[in-house]
Design an enzyme around this catalytic site. Structure first.
Site, PDB file in Angstrom:
ATOM      1  N   ASP A  61       0.828  -1.203   0.000  1.00 30.63           N
ATOM      2  CA  ASP A  61       0.000   0.000   0.000  1.00 30.63           C
ATOM      3  C   ASP A  61       0.867   1.259   0.000  1.00 30.63           C
ATOM      4  O   ASP A  61       1.847   1.350   0.747  1.00 30.63           O
ATOM      5  CB  ASP A  61      -0.904   0.014   1.227  1.00 30.63           C
ATOM      6  CG  ASP A  61      -1.746  -1.253   1.355  1.00 30.63           C
ATOM      7  OD1 ASP A  61      -1.324  -2.310   0.849  1.00 30.63           O
ATOM      8  OD2 ASP A  61      -2.817  -1.187   1.969  1.00 30.63           O
ATOM      9  N   HIS A  63      -0.636   4.800  -0.265  1.00 32.11           N
ATOM     10  CA  HIS A  63      -1.379   5.819   0.475  1.00 32.11           C
ATOM     11  C   HIS A  63      -0.822   7.238   0.345  1.00 32.11           C
ATOM     12  O   HIS A  63      -0.445   7.877   1.331  1.00 32.11           O
ATOM     13  CB  HIS A  63      -1.481   5.435   1.950  1.00 32.11           C
ATOM     14  CG  HIS A  63      -2.571   4.431   2.225  1.00 32.11           C
ATOM     15  ND1 HIS A  63      -3.877   4.630   1.836  1.00 32.11           N
ATOM     16  CD2 HIS A  63      -2.547   3.222   2.850  1.00 32.11           C
ATOM     17  CE1 HIS A  63      -4.609   3.593   2.208  1.00 32.11           C
ATOM     18  NE2 HIS A  63      -3.835   2.719   2.803  1.00 32.11           N
ATOM     19  N   ASN A 132      -9.289  -1.384  -1.005  1.00 33.68           N
ATOM     20  CA  ASN A 132     -10.554  -0.904  -0.440  1.00 33.68           C
ATOM     21  C   ASN A 132     -10.671   0.615  -0.521  1.00 33.68           C
ATOM     22  O   ASN A 132     -11.777   1.163  -0.652  1.00 33.68           O
ATOM     23  CB  ASN A 132     -10.710  -1.374   1.005  1.00 33.68           C
ATOM     24  CG  ASN A 132      -9.603  -0.894   1.929  1.00 33.68           C
ATOM     25  OD1 ASN A 132      -8.424  -1.133   1.672  1.00 33.68           O
ATOM     26  ND2 ASN A 132      -9.968  -0.228   3.006  1.00 33.68           N
ATOM     27  N   HIS A 133      -9.536   1.329  -0.505  1.00 30.92           N
ATOM     28  CA  HIS A 133      -9.610   2.792  -0.557  1.00 30.92           C
ATOM     29  C   HIS A 133      -9.934   3.303  -1.959  1.00 30.92           C
ATOM     30  O   HIS A 133     -10.543   4.367  -2.102  1.00 30.92           O
ATOM     31  CB  HIS A 133      -8.321   3.396  -0.011  1.00 30.92           C
ATOM     32  CG  HIS A 133      -8.231   3.300   1.476  1.00 30.92           C
ATOM     33  ND1 HIS A 133      -8.623   4.310   2.322  1.00 30.92           N
ATOM     34  CD2 HIS A 133      -7.828   2.273   2.282  1.00 30.92           C
ATOM     35  CE1 HIS A 133      -8.453   3.938   3.583  1.00 30.92           C
ATOM     36  NE2 HIS A 133      -7.971   2.696   3.578  1.00 30.92           N
ATOM     37  N   HIS A 295      -8.394 -23.887   1.295  1.00 26.42           N
ATOM     38  CA  HIS A 295      -9.562 -24.219   0.475  1.00 26.42           C
ATOM     39  C   HIS A 295      -9.615 -23.324  -0.754  1.00 26.42           C
ATOM     40  O   HIS A 295      -9.838 -23.785  -1.876  1.00 26.42           O
ATOM     41  CB  HIS A 295     -10.834 -24.076   1.305  1.00 26.42           C
ATOM     42  CG  HIS A 295     -12.078 -24.477   0.591  1.00 26.42           C
ATOM     43  ND1 HIS A 295     -13.334 -24.068   0.998  1.00 26.42           N
ATOM     44  CD2 HIS A 295     -12.280 -25.229  -0.525  1.00 26.42           C
ATOM     45  CE1 HIS A 295     -14.236 -24.566   0.170  1.00 26.42           C
ATOM     46  NE2 HIS A 295     -13.625 -25.266  -0.753  1.00 26.42           N
TER      47      HIS A 295
END
EC number: 3.1.-.-
Length: 394
Positions: A61, A63, A132-133, A295
């Site tokens: 990230d 930022h 997400n940002h 999984h």
């Protein structure tokens, strides 16, 4: 411009050239450099899976911290002192969260775009991802925006609108769309001195906004490179069953304003979404859901590991669940924890290691390898301060 003022009809004959000149003028005014020619075909279907390269570098990230962003590329030998691509055929994956917490978000977007074009010329590739940002900002959620971030978007909007006014003087060019169309002049419960910056940010980043459409639609939400799958938060089996290519195309379409309205698809929203999930990125290894991870990985043929950002690792880049999850967000931005830049490197011939800017390892940048390990990644802090089971093997 009237025919009397423009008797030769230059604008009418070469409107695209005029438009290109104006766009270049605006770009230079905003970012301070000229972007290389974009040779990638327009409207191409977004690629999700890539062959394993000789060298793969993963960067966490960013930022809004341009200097730390450049330092990350520099310590990996990807750019020179003039910020030109020197990575050759290296494939780079930046796992998202360019936006928020800093004041140079647009400059980083331009910087990454420049490197994408330079890398393509050398046989390399720079892949950028949605965090997400990015999703939050396209939705208009600005909880983590800084004052400098608002100012940067307002400056961009001033130049962009000036460019549009210049285009209206040229006969033969369509009238540019008002980027502020439908955006309120003021906002309840918000300081008046933030209004213009908020309006500019909405205009730039909303679905089909100029910055969103130009830069964020090129992002992957999920990418498979060789035997590694990249995602900002994490992948569950249900996401993979839904379809990785489908996720990428739908998110791209949403950012382009083609479908979905204001809000992102459901798999990008909530704690179990691909950009918010933390099941595999808790710093303490015993809190990671290794069963869910295994999984998920078992449903992607040929993939050995999942590489993610999103959750700051105070101990530095590390791995859990028998090294099947590698977490690379080191909080390098000054808007986060101002951590030392580190990047993950995977070489076809020698496996996985960390490259760090830690001054303790200045003389030998790869000496952070665990002293009792024959191969793999050791952490960059004393053992008593790190989670258990965090060595990443080749």
């Amino acid at each position: 411009m009237s025919s009397r003022e423009n008797p030769s009809g230059i604008c009418k004959n070469i409107p695209n050239l005029i438009s290109s000149f104006v766009d270049t003028f605006v770009d230079y005014s905003v970012c301070g450099f000229f972007l290389p020619l974009d040779r990638s075909p327009h409207n191409e279907i977004q690629q999700t899976r890539f062959d394993k390269p000789e060298r793969l570098v993963a960067i966490g990230d960013l930022h809004g911290d341009l200097e730390k962003s450049k330092e990350s590329f520099r310590i990996a030998g990807l750019i020179d002192s003039s910020d030109r691509w020197t990575g050759g055929s290296t494939v780079v994956v930046q796992v998202g969260d360019v936006l928020d917490r800093g004041g140079e978000e647009i400059k980083i977007l331009y910087f990454l775009e420049k490197l994408k074009r330079e890398a393509e010329r050398s046989g390399g590739k720079v892949l950028t991802m949605n965090g997400n940002h990015e999703i939050m900002n396209v939705e208009g959620d600005f909880r983590y925006v800084t004052k400098k971030g608002l100012e940067e978007f307002q400056i961009w909007a001033d130049w962009y609108c000036l460019g549009n006014k210049m285009k209206t003087l040229c006969r033969g060019l369509d009238k540019p769309r008002d980027i502020y169309e439908g955006i309120p002049m003021s906002f309840p419960r918000m300081r008046a001195d933030c209004f213009e910056g908020i309006r500019a940010r909405i205009a730039a980043l909303r679905p089909e906004g100029p910055i969103a459409k130009r830069f964020l639609t090129k992002n992957q939400t999920v990418a498979v490179v060789g035997d590694s799958v990249f995602v900002h938060g994490g992948l569950l089996a249900e996401h993979i069953e839904y379809g990785l290519e489908r996720i990428n195309e739908e998110v791209k379409g949403w950012i382009n304003g083609l479908k979905g309205g204001r809000y992102a698809p459901a798999y990008c929203r909530g704690g179990n979404s691909v950009v918010w999930l933390r099941k595999f990125s808790e710093e303490m290894a015993h809190k990671c859901d290794c069963a869910a991870l295994e999984h998920a990985l078992s449903t992607i043929p040929g993939v050995k590991r999942m590489i993610m950002g999103h959750t700051i690792q105070d101990a530095g880049i590390n791995g859990v669940c028998n090294d099947k999850a590698i977490r690379i967000d080191v909080g390098m931005s000054k808007g986060c924890s101002d951590g030392l830049p580190e990047v993950l490197e995977i070489r076809r011939d020698s496996g996985v290691r960390i490259v760090t800017s830690n001054p303790l390892y200045k003389e030998n940048p790869y000496s952070h390898l665990a002293p009792d390990s024959k191969s793999g990644l050791g952490l960059l802090v004393p053992a008593e301060h790190v989670p258990k089971q965090v060595e990443v093997k080749a």
